[in-house]
Enzyme design. Structure first.
Site, short mmCIF file in Angstrom:
data_model
loop_
_atom_site.label_atom_id
_atom_site.label_comp_id
_atom_site.label_asym_id
_atom_site.label_seq_id
_atom_site.Cartn_x
_atom_site.Cartn_y
_atom_site.Cartn_z
N ASP A 61 -2.54 10.20 3.34
CA ASP A 61 -3.93 9.82 3.52
C ASP A 61 -4.61 10.85 4.41
O ASP A 61 -4.53 10.79 5.64
CB ASP A 61 -4.00 8.41 4.15
CG ASP A 61 -5.44 8.00 4.47
OD1 ASP A 61 -6.37 8.65 3.94
OD2 ASP A 61 -5.61 7.02 5.23
N LYS B 293 0.86 -1.19 0.00
CA LYS B 293 0.00 0.00 0.00
C LYS B 293 0.89 1.23 0.00
O LYS B 293 1.72 1.41 0.89
CB LYS B 293 -0.90 0.00 1.24
CG LYS B 293 -1.70 1.30 1.44
CD LYS B 293 -2.63 1.24 2.65
CE LYS B 293 -3.28 2.60 2.92
NZ LYS B 293 -4.14 2.62 4.13
N ASP C 138 1.58 6.44 5.38
CA ASP C 138 0.61 5.47 4.87
C ASP C 138 1.11 4.78 3.59
O ASP C 138 0.39 4.03 2.96
CB ASP C 138 -0.74 6.17 4.64
CG ASP C 138 -1.92 5.24 4.82
OD1 ASP C 138 -1.75 4.17 5.43
OD2 ASP C 138 -3.02 5.58 4.32
N LYS D 108 -9.86 13.23 8.05
CA LYS D 108 -9.38 12.83 9.38
C LYS D 108 -9.31 14.05 10.30
O LYS D 108 -9.16 15.17 9.82
CB LYS D 108 -7.96 12.24 9.26
CG LYS D 108 -7.89 10.86 8.65
CD LYS D 108 -6.45 10.36 8.60
CE LYS D 108 -6.37 8.99 7.96
NZ LYS D 108 -6.92 7.92 8.80
N ASP E 191 -12.14 7.25 3.94
CA ASP E 191 -10.90 7.00 4.68
C ASP E 191 -10.55 5.51 4.71
O ASP E 191 -9.44 5.14 5.11
CB ASP E 191 -11.04 7.56 6.11
CG ASP E 191 -9.70 7.75 6.80
OD1 ASP E 191 -8.67 7.64 6.10
OD2 ASP E 191 -9.70 8.02 8.01
N ARG F 266 -7.85 -0.38 1.13
CA ARG F 266 -8.40 -1.62 0.56
C ARG F 266 -8.91 -1.40 -0.86
O ARG F 266 -8.93 -2.32 -1.67
CB ARG F 266 -9.50 -2.16 1.50
CG ARG F 266 -10.68 -1.26 1.67
CD ARG F 266 -11.49 -1.57 2.93
NE ARG F 266 -10.87 -1.06 4.15
CZ ARG F 266 -11.38 -1.21 5.37
NH1 ARG F 266 -12.51 -1.87 5.53
NH2 ARG F 266 -10.75 -0.72 6.42
N1 BES Z 1 -4.15 4.53 6.86
C1 BES Z 1 -5.28 4.37 7.70
C2 BES Z 1 -5.02 3.40 8.85
C3 BES Z 1 -4.18 3.92 9.97
C4 BES Z 1 -4.63 4.87 10.84
C5 BES Z 1 -2.91 3.38 10.17
C6 BES Z 1 -3.85 5.31 11.89
C7 BES Z 1 -2.15 3.81 11.22
C8 BES Z 1 -2.60 4.77 12.08
C9 BES Z 1 -6.44 3.83 6.88
O1 BES Z 1 -6.51 4.27 5.58
C10 BES Z 1 -7.67 4.27 7.57
O2 BES Z 1 -7.91 5.44 7.62
N2 BES Z 1 -8.43 3.32 8.09
C11 BES Z 1 -9.59 3.62 8.80
C12 BES Z 1 -10.63 2.62 8.35
C13 BES Z 1 -12.01 2.92 8.83
C14 BES Z 1 -12.54 4.18 8.18
C15 BES Z 1 -12.86 1.74 8.51
C16 BES Z 1 -9.33 3.49 10.29
O3 BES Z 1 -8.56 2.59 10.68
O4 BES Z 1 -9.83 4.30 11.04
ZN ZN Z 2 -4.79 4.81 4.68
MN MN Z 3 -7.54 6.08 5.42
#
Ligand code: BES
Ligand code: ZN
Ligand code: MN
Length: 501
Positions: A273, A268, A291, A280, A350, A354
């Site tokens: 992000d 990835k 990210d 966010k 966010d 995936r």
């Molecule tokens: N890149 C983030 C995941 C992440 C967040 C990794 C903080 C490390 C620290 C990912 O793209 C994301 O935002 N995931 C969301 C998914 C949710 C919206 C289902 C998350 O984990 O909050």
């Molecule tokens: Zn992400």
């Molecule tokens: Mn994200």
């Protein structure tokens, strides 16, 4: 830093510094004992006076010890002899390197590789020492305008091993440890690079540069135009709000005849992000430059693979993209048709990783791979579940999951398996599309992997969630280069490189 191994007794070493261990409470290791004898009790006298207890990580630097030909002797506390474990061993090495680096010894002979670490041989001890040493001296000062490097940094480290027979093992360990460190270093540098410099194009340039350096590597580039032809609509949707073009780089390492099915790694590569329209919160948002750590791990791994010329066909996919809010950005509620033909309802922009990965995972079907492993900072939930200590492994193929967990144990680059049972698939049902891009708060790491599992039916697949392990926040902020050591170990095992012992 340069490393070598030799076998010899401590009293004959002539070096800027020799490093020996002391156990708690004030117990000399064999090597320290030998120095104590020739210095007529100089060291044991100091200990008796209370200068060093021997607690793990304590250090005492001595100059001109009587009858010892080396300029300095560094005594390093190793804790209780019976309690010396992997973690402590690595910490002791790190402390040693840090001390040497700050105290002007440009070279040293280290006897700590003779310590007994339960369950581990000379190969492991030397390789871990090389990796820990390189980790310790790492810094990212490229973008500071004032030089910050130590005045007399440590340049050369000799590890002593107890018998001549162990020299071959030690040399192998240095070769492997050095190649792993080179990969880890590249992964760290690319990860730490800020997102105004490190964008998808930068990741592509890094891939091309690698291929220009190593003759076994070749790169293909898939930009937005090609993605549109391939109908990678989900990947494209994520990048639509950004001015930086989405670019996927495919790095091929040819280490075996063409008829051997490749092992594929997909990283990835969200160079930033922001969350997109589902933006966010501001706190620590800068860390979302990390990210792309899955992608940088793939770059680092391919470097290590090329350095070692591993006799397997290996493909690394760097899935570069940026997630930004914009008039043209994709929105919650959108339904995307992925490259596989399956449709996805976007509930949160966010959950973008995936959406990028699913198309990259469909793309790699063309390689008819033996195994596909994706590496991603995919979920915040993974940090909640495992913290910064373990990478999450999710796989529907038990043998592959076991190989990865074993490799993580051997390389001391920790990973832990989470289940991928069918029950969790129900969390991502959608009333309007084949699936939603989100499964709600419970088991977020698992439901994200469930989503990916729907795109990986044609091959053996595992998913690594490195959200907790790829970088450290707070005072020690910086990328770790994980899981390059674990994945290298997996490949070394696959190639049978260490099978002779
Ligand atoms: N890149 C983030 C995941 C992440 C967040 C990794 C903080 C490390 C620290 C990912 O793209 C994301 O935002 N995931 C969301 C998914 C949710 C919206 C289902 C998350 O984990 O909050
Ligand atoms: Zn992400
Ligand atoms: Mn994200």
């Amino acid at each position: 830093m340069e490393f070598s191994v030799k076998s010899g007794s401590p009293e004959k070493q002539r070096s800027a510094c020799i490093v020996v261990g002391v156990f708690e409470p004030r117990r000399l290791t064999n090597v320290a004992e030998q120095l104590d004898v020739i210095s007529e009790g100089y060291i044991s006298n100091l200990l008796r006076r209370g200068d060093l207890e021997g607690k793990a990580g304590q250090v005492l630097l001595l100059h001109h010890v009587p009858n010892v030909p080396s300029e300095r002797v560094l005594l390093v506390g190793c804790g209780k002899e019976r309690e010396l474990n992997e973690r402590q061993y690595k910490q002791i090495i790190a402390k040693t390197i840090q001390t040497l680096n700050e105290t002007g010894s440009m070279e040293a002979v280290c006897f700590l590789t003779e310590l007994h670490v339960k369950g581990h041989d000379t190969y492991w001890k030397v390789r871990q020492a090389v990796e820990a040493a390189n980790d310790t001296i790492y810094n990212f000062y490229q973008l500071k305008t004032k030089k910050q490097a130590p005045r007399r940094p440590l340049r050369k480290m000799v590890f002593n091993v107890s018998t001549r027979k162990e020299l071959t093992l030690g040399e192998k360990a240095i070769e492997h440890g050095t190649a792993i460190s080179a990969g880890v270093l590249l992964a760290k540098d690319v990860s730490n690079m800020p997102p105004n410099i490190c964008n998808p194009k930068y990741l592509n340039e890094q891939s091309i540069e690698l291929a220009e350096t190593y003759s076994t590597l070749k790169v293909e580039t898939v930009g937005e135009e090609k993605m549109a032809e391939l109908e990678m609509n989900s990947y494209l949707a994520v990048g639509r709000g950004s001015d930086n073009e989405s670019i996927m780089s495919i790095i091929h390492h040819k280490g075996a005849p063409d008829d051997q099915a490749p092992i594929v790694f997909v990283g990835k590569g969200l160079t930033f992000d922001s969350g997109g329209i589902s933006i966010k919160p501001g706190a620590q948002m800068d860390e979302m430059k990390y990210d792309m750590c899955g992608a940088s791990a793939v770059l680092g791994l391919m470097k290590t693979v090329a350095e070692l010329n591993i006799p397997l066909n290996i493909i690394g996919v760097v899935a570069g993209c940026e997630n930004m809010p914009d008039a043209n950005a994709y929105r919650p509620g959108d339904i995307l048709t992925t490259m596989s033909g399956q449709t996805v309802e976007v509930l949160n922009t966010d959950a973008e990783g995936r959406l990028v990965l699913c198309d990259a995972l469909t793309y790699v079907e063309r390689f008819e791979p033996e195994a596909v492993i994706d590496i991603a900072t995919l979920t915040g939930a993974c940090v909640i579940a495992l913290g910064q200590h373990a990478t999450a492994v999710l796989s529907s193929h038990n043998p592959l999951a076991h190989e990865l967990i074993n490799a993580s144990d051997q390389s001391s680059d920790r990973a832990w398996r989470l289940p991928l049972w069918d029950e969790y698939q129900e969390h991502i049902e959608s009333p309007f599309a084949d699936m939603a891009n989100l499964g709600g708060r419970p088991a977020g790491t698992i439901t994200a992997a469930c989503f990916l599992s729907r795109f990986t039916k044609k091959y053996n697949w595992a998913h690594l969630d490195i959200a907790g392990t790829a970088w450290l926040g707070g005072a020690k902020k910086g990328a770790t280069g994980r899981p390059v050591p674990m994945l290298t170990q997996y490949l070394l095992n696959k190639a049978g490189v260490m099978n002779e012992d």
